[in-house]
Design an enzyme around this catalytic site. Structure first.
Site, PDB file in Angstrom:
ATOM      1  N   GLU A 155       0.842  -1.213   0.000  1.00  0.00           N
ATOM      2  CA  GLU A 155       0.000   0.000   0.000  1.00  0.00           C
ATOM      3  C   GLU A 155       0.870   1.254   0.000  1.00  0.00           C
ATOM      4  OE1 GLU A 155      -3.279  -0.099   2.816  1.00  0.00           O
ATOM      5  OE2 GLU A 155      -4.122  -1.853   1.813  1.00  0.00           O
TER       6      GLU A 155
ATOM      7  N   GLU B  28      -5.092  -8.779  -0.197  1.00  0.00           N
ATOM      8  CA  GLU B  28      -5.897  -8.406   0.973  1.00  0.00           C
ATOM      9  C   GLU B  28      -7.343  -8.312   0.530  1.00  0.00           C
ATOM     10  OE1 GLU B  28      -4.569  -5.243   3.558  1.00  0.00           O
ATOM     11  OE2 GLU B  28      -2.459  -5.733   3.195  1.00  0.00           O
TER      12      GLU B  28
HETATM   13  O1  AHR Z   1      -5.298  -5.813   6.964  1.00  0.00           O
HETATM   14  C1  AHR Z   1      -5.222  -4.630   7.688  1.00  0.00           C
HETATM   15  C2  AHR Z   1      -4.559  -3.505   6.911  1.00  0.00           C
HETATM   16  O2  AHR Z   1      -5.334  -3.183   5.802  1.00  0.00           O
HETATM   17  C3  AHR Z   1      -3.216  -3.803   6.298  1.00  0.00           C
HETATM   18  O3  AHR Z   1      -2.176  -3.640   7.206  1.00  0.00           O
HETATM   19  C4  AHR Z   1      -3.114  -2.793   5.220  1.00  0.00           C
HETATM   20  O4  AHR Z   1      -2.306  -3.210   4.157  1.00  0.00           O
HETATM   21  C5  AHR Z   1      -4.556  -2.543   4.823  1.00  0.00           C
HETATM   22  O5  AHR Z   1      -4.864  -1.204   4.783  1.00  0.00           O
END
Ligand code: AHR
Length: 500
Positions: free
Chosen positions: A173, A304
């Site tokens: 990110e 994610e």
């Molecule tokens: O999964 C929680 C968080 O969500 C992670 O650390 C991040 O990459 C995303 O914003």
């Protein structure tokens, strides 16, 4: 009656096992307490890993595990997590609750975890606050087998043998917590960092993952591909093997996400409809990727995904602990069906997160552990891992309470495994109505159909007091009739059928 037609002889892709991947971050009680309790814990463990958790995870065949973050990855300095534990540096976990991170779980512990799970490693390096040298030395420490400063350090820390790392994330990110970069800046940094991720084993083994977009940021995708892929010499195959995508299902908005357990039917359909938005993201990012990479060499890595609710009242808000209901089972079933059906481009996906954080498959409390409804979806879908996706069509109607959040009544995907068995996974999105389905398999005799079903009230959940409320049961009353078969799915359910 909804109709499903399956053409098992028309294979349309291969479902990469890694689509069933997981993610474990140094966040809340995911690693500490959830997976790793330390060798001296009264909780049964092997080399510090909880025996109950490992046993449960092995049952769902975890293919790959991403670590150490998440946002944590871009603040993690791997050298703090090696050597004698009592000497390891303590740091503040600034992203997640401001708690002390004692670094007792580091590189050696992660590879021990992968060994116990029998899964591939996906390490996410630090581009946001680290250095090129730091990342390159981490690769050397993990993978180099000969004589080198990092290999000697690893040996001095107890591991003479190098490990295998299959995937390497170059930042996380980076448009946000990983450095707030713009896509041009990140893409240039990516080119530089990835240069030093050496393939010491010379087997093309490390797949480099470039940080991709936040949900619908198509400009990020285009810019990063333009800088990294278009201008790369062919032997560098675009400097990358994968481009990540993060998308969470949030029923409300980021300020008021909504409760994990207190929701009404309107919230139910909103949640499922927002989950289905994943398909638009895959298709639109995929289309941009097609322009640069028509042969689909780069995987879309959805590392994610999952539900994100307001955290459980009374818990540390930085720990992202939430309960898990049949609604989460549907979110998992829908997403996994989508990933299967888009397996030409989606090569890996990692549920966020494995234990005690967001849409976890397992929840723990001290020595107790409970399998969530999401866990059982992974168990029911595991036959898709490595199987061949086959062509299928489903005629179904739209349902819902609000025009903007209509959903199809059913979603599905179908694969054929190496034994020629057909696996159908299907979700009934209706909160209150059953669905009858007539299925036809073309060019194949149907000898036997069996099935398993995960169903319950939309709020049904497993708790430490009642851990078996939601569990798969045999799917009853499958009626075979002249090459077709019929079955009924109760409202709010996920099923897996096997056709022989
Ligand atoms: O999964 C929680 C968080 O969500 C992670 O650390 C991040 O990459 C995303 O914003």
């Amino acid at each position: 009656m909804d109709r499903l037609r399956i053409h098992p002889n028309k294979i349309t892709g291969k479902i990469n096992r890694e689509i069933y991947g997981h993610f474990s971050e140094h966040l809340g009680r995911c690693i500490y307490g959830g997976i790793y309790v330390g060798e001296d814990s009264p909780i049964e463990n092997v080399n510090g890993m909880r025996t109950d958790v490992i046993r449960a995870l092995k049952e769902i065949n975890v293919p790959v595990l991403r670590w150490p973050g998440g946002c944590f990855a871009d603040e993690y300095h791997w050298m703090d997590g090696i050597g004698p534990k009592e000497k390891r540096k303590k740091m503040i976990n600034t992203h997640w609750g401001g708690v002390v991170e004692d670094n007792s779980f580091g590189t050696h512990e992660y590879f021990e975890l992968c060994r116990q799970l029998g899964c591939s490693a996906y390490v996410n390096g630090n581009l946001g606050s680290g250095t090129v040298r730091e990342m390159s030395e981490w690769v050397e420490y993990i993978t180099f087998e000969g004589l080198s400063p990092m290999a000697q350090l690893r040996e001095a820390n107890g591991s003479g043998e190098a490990w295998n790392v299959k995937y390497w994330g170059v930042g996380n990110e980076n448009w946000g917590c990983g450095g707030n970069m713009n896509p041009e800046y990140y893409a240039n940094e990516y080119r530089r960092y990835q240069t030093y991720i050496r393939d010491y084993r010379n087997d093309g083994g490390i797949h480099k993952i470039c940080c991709g977009p936040n949900a619908d940021d198509y400009t990020w995708t285009r810019t990063v591909l333009d800088t990294c892929y278009r201008n790369a010499a062919p032997e560098h195959h675009g400097f990358m093997d994968g481009l990540s995508l993060h998308y969470y299902t949030v029923p409300g908005d980021w300020k008021e996400k909504g409760s994990a357990v207190w929701f009404n039917e309107q919230d139910w359909y909103r949640t499922l409809s927002k989950t289905l938005y994943m398909e638009e993201l895959i298709e639109r990012h995929g289309k941009i990727m097609d322009e640069y990479d028509p042969d689909k060499k780069i995987g879309l890595i959805i590392d994610e995904w999952g539900t994100w609710y307001d955290c459980e009242p009374g818990t540390n808000p930085g720990f992202l602990y939430q309960q898990n209901t049949m609604r989460d089972a549907l979110v998992a079933g829908i997403n996994l069906n989508l990933f299967n059906r888009h397996c030409d481009r989606v090569k890996m996906a990692n549920l966020a997160q494995m234990v005690n954080v967001l849409q976890a498959v397992l929840l723990t409390d001290g020595e107790q552990m409970v399998k969530t409804p999401t866990y059982y979806v992974f168990q029911m879908y595991k036959s898709h891992q490595g199987a061949s996706l086959v062509d299928s069509t489903l005629e179904t109607s739209g349902i819902g309470l609000e025009e903007a959040f209509m959903v199809p009544n059913l979603t599905h995907s179908v694969s054929v495994d190496t034994n020629g068995q057909i696996h159908i996974t299907i979700t009934n999105l209706s909160a209150d109505e059953s669905s009858e389905i007539e299925a036809e398999i073309t060019e194949r005799e149907v000898k036997e159909v069996t099935g398993e079903l995960l169903a319950g009230d939309i709020h049904a959940k497993n708790t430490f007091e009642e851990p078996s409320n939601v569990q798969p049961v045999p799917l009853q009353n499958i009626i075979l009739n002249n090459g077709t078969f019929q079955f009924k799915l109760p409202p709010s359910s996920v099923a897996h059928l096997v056709v022989k």
